[in-house]
Design a protein around this motif. Structure first.
Motif, PDB file in Angstrom:
ATOM      1  N   CYS A  17       0.840  -1.208   0.000  1.00  0.00           N
ATOM      2  CA  CYS A  17       0.000   0.000   0.000  1.00  0.00           C
ATOM      3  C   CYS A  17       0.865   1.245   0.000  1.00  0.00           C
ATOM      4  O   CYS A  17       2.077   1.188   0.199  1.00  0.00           O
ATOM      5  N   SER A  18       0.219   2.379  -0.208  1.00  0.00           N
ATOM      6  CA  SER A  18       0.906   3.670  -0.186  1.00  0.00           C
ATOM      7  C   SER A  18       1.113   4.106   1.260  1.00  0.00           C
ATOM      8  O   SER A  18       0.527   3.534   2.189  1.00  0.00           O
ATOM      9  N   GLY A  19       1.932   5.115   1.456  1.00  0.00           N
ATOM     10  CA  GLY A  19       2.151   5.637   2.799  1.00  0.00           C
ATOM     11  C   GLY A  19       0.872   6.158   3.414  1.00  0.00           C
ATOM     12  O   GLY A  19       0.614   5.977   4.604  1.00  0.00           O
ATOM     13  N   TYR A  20       0.052   6.821   2.597  1.00  0.00           N
ATOM     14  CA  TYR A  20      -1.222   7.366   3.076  1.00  0.00           C
ATOM     15  C   TYR A  20      -2.145   6.239   3.544  1.00  0.00           C
ATOM     16  O   TYR A  20      -2.760   6.313   4.611  1.00  0.00           O
ATOM     17  N   GLU A  21      -2.232   5.182   2.735  1.00  0.00           N
ATOM     18  CA  GLU A  21      -3.071   4.035   3.094  1.00  0.00           C
ATOM     19  C   GLU A  21      -2.535   3.334   4.334  1.00  0.00           C
ATOM     20  O   GLU A  21      -3.291   2.861   5.176  1.00  0.00           O
ATOM     21  N   LEU A  22      -1.233   3.306   4.439  1.00  0.00           N
ATOM     22  CA  LEU A  22      -0.580   2.660   5.582  1.00  0.00           C
ATOM     23  C   LEU A  22      -0.973   3.337   6.890  1.00  0.00           C
ATOM     24  O   LEU A  22      -1.287   2.667   7.884  1.00  0.00           O
ATOM     25  N   VAL A  23      -0.970   4.656   6.896  1.00  0.00           N
ATOM     26  CA  VAL A  23      -1.361   5.405   8.101  1.00  0.00           C
ATOM     27  C   VAL A  23      -2.793   5.060   8.507  1.00  0.00           C
ATOM     28  O   VAL A  23      -3.095   4.890   9.693  1.00  0.00           O
ATOM     29  N   ASN A  24      -3.678   4.925   7.523  1.00  0.00           N
ATOM     30  CA  ASN A  24      -5.073   4.563   7.822  1.00  0.00           C
ATOM     31  C   ASN A  24      -5.175   3.153   8.399  1.00  0.00           C
ATOM     32  O   ASN A  24      -5.938   2.906   9.341  1.00  0.00           O
ATOM     33  N   ILE A  65       4.260   2.830  -3.717  1.00  0.00           N
ATOM     34  CA  ILE A  65       3.591   1.679  -3.121  1.00  0.00           C
ATOM     35  C   ILE A  65       4.659   0.860  -2.403  1.00  0.00           C
ATOM     36  O   ILE A  65       5.662   0.454  -3.002  1.00  0.00           O
ATOM     37  N   TYR A  66       4.443   0.628  -1.129  1.00  0.00           N
ATOM     38  CA  TYR A  66       5.425  -0.083  -0.312  1.00  0.00           C
ATOM     39  C   TYR A  66       5.028  -1.549  -0.135  1.00  0.00           C
ATOM     40  O   TYR A  66       3.854  -1.880  -0.014  1.00  0.00           O
ATOM     41  N   SER A  67       6.032  -2.415  -0.132  1.00  0.00           N
ATOM     42  CA  SER A  67       5.823  -3.855   0.068  1.00  0.00           C
ATOM     43  C   SER A  67       6.875  -4.374   1.045  1.00  0.00           C
ATOM     44  O   SER A  67       7.976  -3.822   1.144  1.00  0.00           O
TER      45      SER A  67
END
Length: 202
Positions: A17-24, A65-67
């Motif tokens: 996921c993206s950093g933004y999605e990760l925070v959520n 996008i981080y994995s």
């Protein structure tokens, strides 16, 4: 690596996921700000625990996008079987409850009532999530390995905590209702008198 790093690895072990999605995603287990997450992601990427790729977006800047990497998975698996640290709870409402005798009866009621309203809203939100989880679970085989199951068990814990604290607040309210305003005022005056005696004012 700190606990936030392991929370990030735990999230990415389920989905990239993206950093933004990760925070959520982190909100349900280890809330963190963007200013905490992004610098740590960079450090973790340098350590080969996570990897990232740029994804082009129409009309928007590219997003990363981080994995999780194999090294990151191994790090997470090793950490999972270690003894957990004792939980630390810092809640300013507890400080206010500890000092509740300093306010009058109405102010004390308002403090507790506002807390109950806050908890009731949070409880409603979690109950809605659980309904969605359980509806989806009926449509497919669901077990501990399911991605949604992980969020489900955390929501169930939140529900229990909110319900218990609402009950605790109502228990406090029953004592406030039994204590008339005169007793609150006498309590404050008594402490002020003791303080003056200790300071040699009287």
């Amino acid at each position: 690596m700190n606990t936030l790093g392991y929370a990030i690895l735990s999230t990415l072990a389920s989905d990239s996921c993206s950093g933004y999605e990760l925070v959520n995603h982190l909100e349900v287990m280890w809330p963190a700000k963007h200013s905490q997450v992004y610098p740590l992601l960079k450090i973790m990427e340098n350590k080969k625990l996570v990897t990232s790729k740029s994804v082009e977006q129409v009309g928007k800047p590219d997003k990363k996008i981080y994995s999780i990497t194999e090294k990151g998975k191994k790090e997470l698996e090793e950490w999972l079987i270690t003894t957990s640290s004792n939980p630390v709870v810092r809640d300013e409402f507890l400080i206010k409850m500890y000092s509740i005798w300093l306010v009058d009866q109405k102010q004390a009621k308002d403090l507790v009532q506002k807390r109950v309203e806050y908890l009731a809203q949070k409880l409603e939100n979690e109950l809605e999530k659980v309904v969605v989880f359980e509806m989806n679970a009926e449509q497919k085989q669901w077990n501990i390995k399911s991605k949604t199951f992980r969020r489900y068990i955390l929501s169930k814990r939140e529900i229990k905590l909110y319900e218990d604290e609402i009950g605790w607040c109502k228990w406090i309210m029953s004592f406030i209702n039994k204590t008339n305003n005169k007793h609150f005022v006498l309590g404050i005056a008594g402490v002020k008198l003791i303080n003056q005696l200790l300071l040699g004012i009287i």
